[in-house]
Design an enzyme around this catalytic site. Structure first.
Site, PDB file in Angstrom:
ATOM      1  N   GLU A 125       1.092  -1.473   0.078  1.00  0.00           N
ATOM      2  CA  GLU A 125       0.063  -0.073  -0.233  1.00  0.00           C
ATOM      3  C   GLU A 125       0.699   1.212   0.054  1.00  0.00           C
ATOM      4  O   GLU A 125       1.556   1.281   0.942  1.00  0.00           O
ATOM      5  CB  GLU A 125      -1.126  -0.214   1.371  1.00  0.00           C
ATOM      6  CG  GLU A 125      -2.227   0.946   1.601  1.00  0.00           C
ATOM      7  CD  GLU A 125      -3.272   1.072   2.477  1.00  0.00           C
ATOM      8  OE1 GLU A 125      -3.599   2.073   2.889  1.00  0.00           O
ATOM      9  OE2 GLU A 125      -2.921  -0.411   3.014  1.00  0.00           O
ATOM     10  N   LYS A 134      -9.285  -0.905   1.151  1.00  0.00           N
ATOM     11  CA  LYS A 134      -9.649  -1.567   1.954  1.00  0.00           C
ATOM     12  C   LYS A 134     -10.479  -2.199   1.538  1.00  0.00           C
ATOM     13  O   LYS A 134     -10.440  -2.503   0.441  1.00  0.00           O
ATOM     14  CB  LYS A 134     -10.802  -0.456   2.502  1.00  0.00           C
ATOM     15  CG  LYS A 134      -9.750   0.689   3.822  1.00  0.00           C
ATOM     16  CD  LYS A 134      -9.955  -0.140   5.080  1.00  0.00           C
ATOM     17  CE  LYS A 134      -9.405  -0.130   6.104  1.00  0.00           C
ATOM     18  NZ  LYS A 134      -9.149  -1.090   6.922  1.00  0.00           N
TER      19      LYS A 134
END
Length: 465
Positions: free
Chosen positions: A263, A279
């Site tokens: 990420e 997410k």
């Protein structure tokens, strides 16, 4: 500034050769693709900016200013223009910002345990950087000549330092020792399974009571390190079993950090800002049909998409604090990305930095990332401190660089291990919403942690596999 172009240089091998110089920072990409285009190795910094107990230090001497003005002043002293046609990091600060640095920006309760186990930030300042364009492929040794400020002396130092690093690269890499495996049953969780399920249910209660919409809850695992454990050998194994575009190995003596993060937290490139929140997670399967089914189910999951969009909204708000009005956009929402052991939903939020703002302002407006805190962010972090109890340390903070040119690239420090005090610490979490199923949330943390445990269990030879 002096540049040396080097061909045929492997980033991992080069990082190992620079390690004896001390304070090695290796910003790595072990995953093919555009996100992983660059890698960097740097060592032997001319100064170290750090934060401990809320106080800032330069080379161990306490500074009077708080974090934002203190770091701004140090970076401004070595301001330089970015050279075209080279990787973006061409000298600057590189290291980690721990999750607990959030208290430099917001009034938050302290953790019940673990505060001070690692510094809130360690950012060595590097005058020499070995930068890799993996797409070319080609390496560039960038020697800036800092901290000399006289032009002639700076140019002389740049040349001398370049030769020092080139000589180091000609030396054989130190041998990588083998590591005894750490068995899966050696890991001790801070919460038994039933206790963690209770924490998930407590988080859902907070959501139903209207305190928050979502919170990222994590658990922590510890295991003792065998005598003589070779962290570099472990990192090589980790990058092979969990290849990621935002990996890192930081060797700062008493504290070492190995990260295989998928990420990106923040990229600042000539004023253009990008964040890529993750997410939504589903495990992968060795069976192609089952794996495709798991990915397809994640892509249409109401719970995971809602969770992702909540964080996108939070990040839009955070970026709007320092970006030009109307410039914050979402070019990608809930895109499916697949990694070594999980599928993820990833969104992209972009903006244009407002005039007069810089990388440190951007950090102050957004840290820590919304994807690993929750929404609303401050209340979610208060609940995290209450329920998790332990300081997170580097986990869920950020690792990367802030260049003297003003550019920046930071990851979210997930899938990240801290080696300090004779033990290894692994943490894993997931976003809790009203629709969360406690056993499923526990299993998600275990899916994320098991891949790292596998790297410890399989690191006996010290070789990548």
């Amino acid at each position: 500034m002096q540049i040396r172009v080097l061909d045929g240089l492997d980033p991992v091998d080069a990082a190992a050769r620079l390690a004896p110089l001390g304070h090695l920072t290796f910003l790595d990409s072990a995953r093919d693709g555009g996100l992983g285009r660059y890698a960097y190795a740097a060592a032997d910094p001319f100064g170290i900016f750090s934060v401990r107990g809320g106080r800032c230090f330069w080379d161990g001497e306490r500074l009077d200013e708080p974090f934002v003005p203190a770091l701004k002043a140090r970076l401004a002293a070595f301001r330089q223009e970015r050279l075209a046609d080279l990787p973006p990091f061409q000298g600057g600060a590189a290291g980690f910002l721990a999750y607990d640095l959030a208290r430099a920006f917001e009034r938050l309760p302290p953790p019940a345990a673990g505060a001070g186990a690692v510094p809130e930030a360690v950012l060595p300042f590097y005058d020499v950087v070995l930068a890799f364009d993996l797409a070319a492929p080609r390496a560039f040794l960038v020697s800036t000549g800092w901290p000399e400020t006289d032009p002639a002396l700076r140019e002389r130092r740049a040349g001398q330092r370049a030769e020092t690093f080139l000589d180091r690269l000609r030396q054989p890499a130190p041998p990588t020792r083998g590591n005894p495996a750490i068995a899966s049953d050696a890991w001790v969780a801070d919460f038994p399974r039933d206790d963690y399920l209770a924490l998930v249910r407590r988080t859902i209660d907070y959501i139903l009571a209207g305190d928050i919409f979502q919170a990222c809850l994590a658990q922590r695992f510890e295991a003792p390190l065998p005598p003589g454990f070779d962290g570099w050998a472990f990192y090589r194994r980790l990058r092979s079993v969990n290849a990621a575009p935002f990996g890192a190995w930081l060797d700062y003596g008493e504290v070492k950090v190995a990260s295989s993060s998928p990420e990106r937290f923040l990229r600042l490139d000539r004023g253009h800002v990008e964040t890529r929140p993750i997410k939504g997670t589903a495990p992968r399967s060795a069976d192609p049909q089952e794996d495709a089914a798991l990915a397809a189910a994640l892509a249409v999951s109401e719970k995971d998409r809602a969770e992702n969009l909540m964080i996108v909204d939070l990040l839009r708000n955070d970026l709007s604090r320092v970006c030009r009005p109307g410039s914050v956009l979402e070019p990608a929402l809930c895109a499916l990305e697949s990694y070594a052991n999980v599928h993820h939903l990833v969104s992209t939020v972009t903006g244009e930095l407002e005039a007069g703002r810089d990388a440190v302002d951007l950090i102050a407006a957004t840290f820590p990332g919304g994807s690993i805190s929750g929404a609303p962010k401050i209340r979610a972090m208060e609940i995290i401190a209450e329920l998790e109890r332990n300081a997170r340390g580097v986990f869920c903070g950020a690792i990367g660089f802030i260049g003297f040119s003003g550019d920046m690239d930071l990851n979210i420090a997930i899938r990240t291990v801290t080696l300090a005090g004779g033990k290894a610490v692994v943490q894993a979490g997931g976003g809790i919403t009203m629709l969360s199923d406690p056993p499923a949330e526990h299993e998600e943390t275990m899916v994320k942690a098991r891949r790292i445990f596998e790297a410890f269990a399989g690191s006996a030879t010290g070789e990548a596999a």
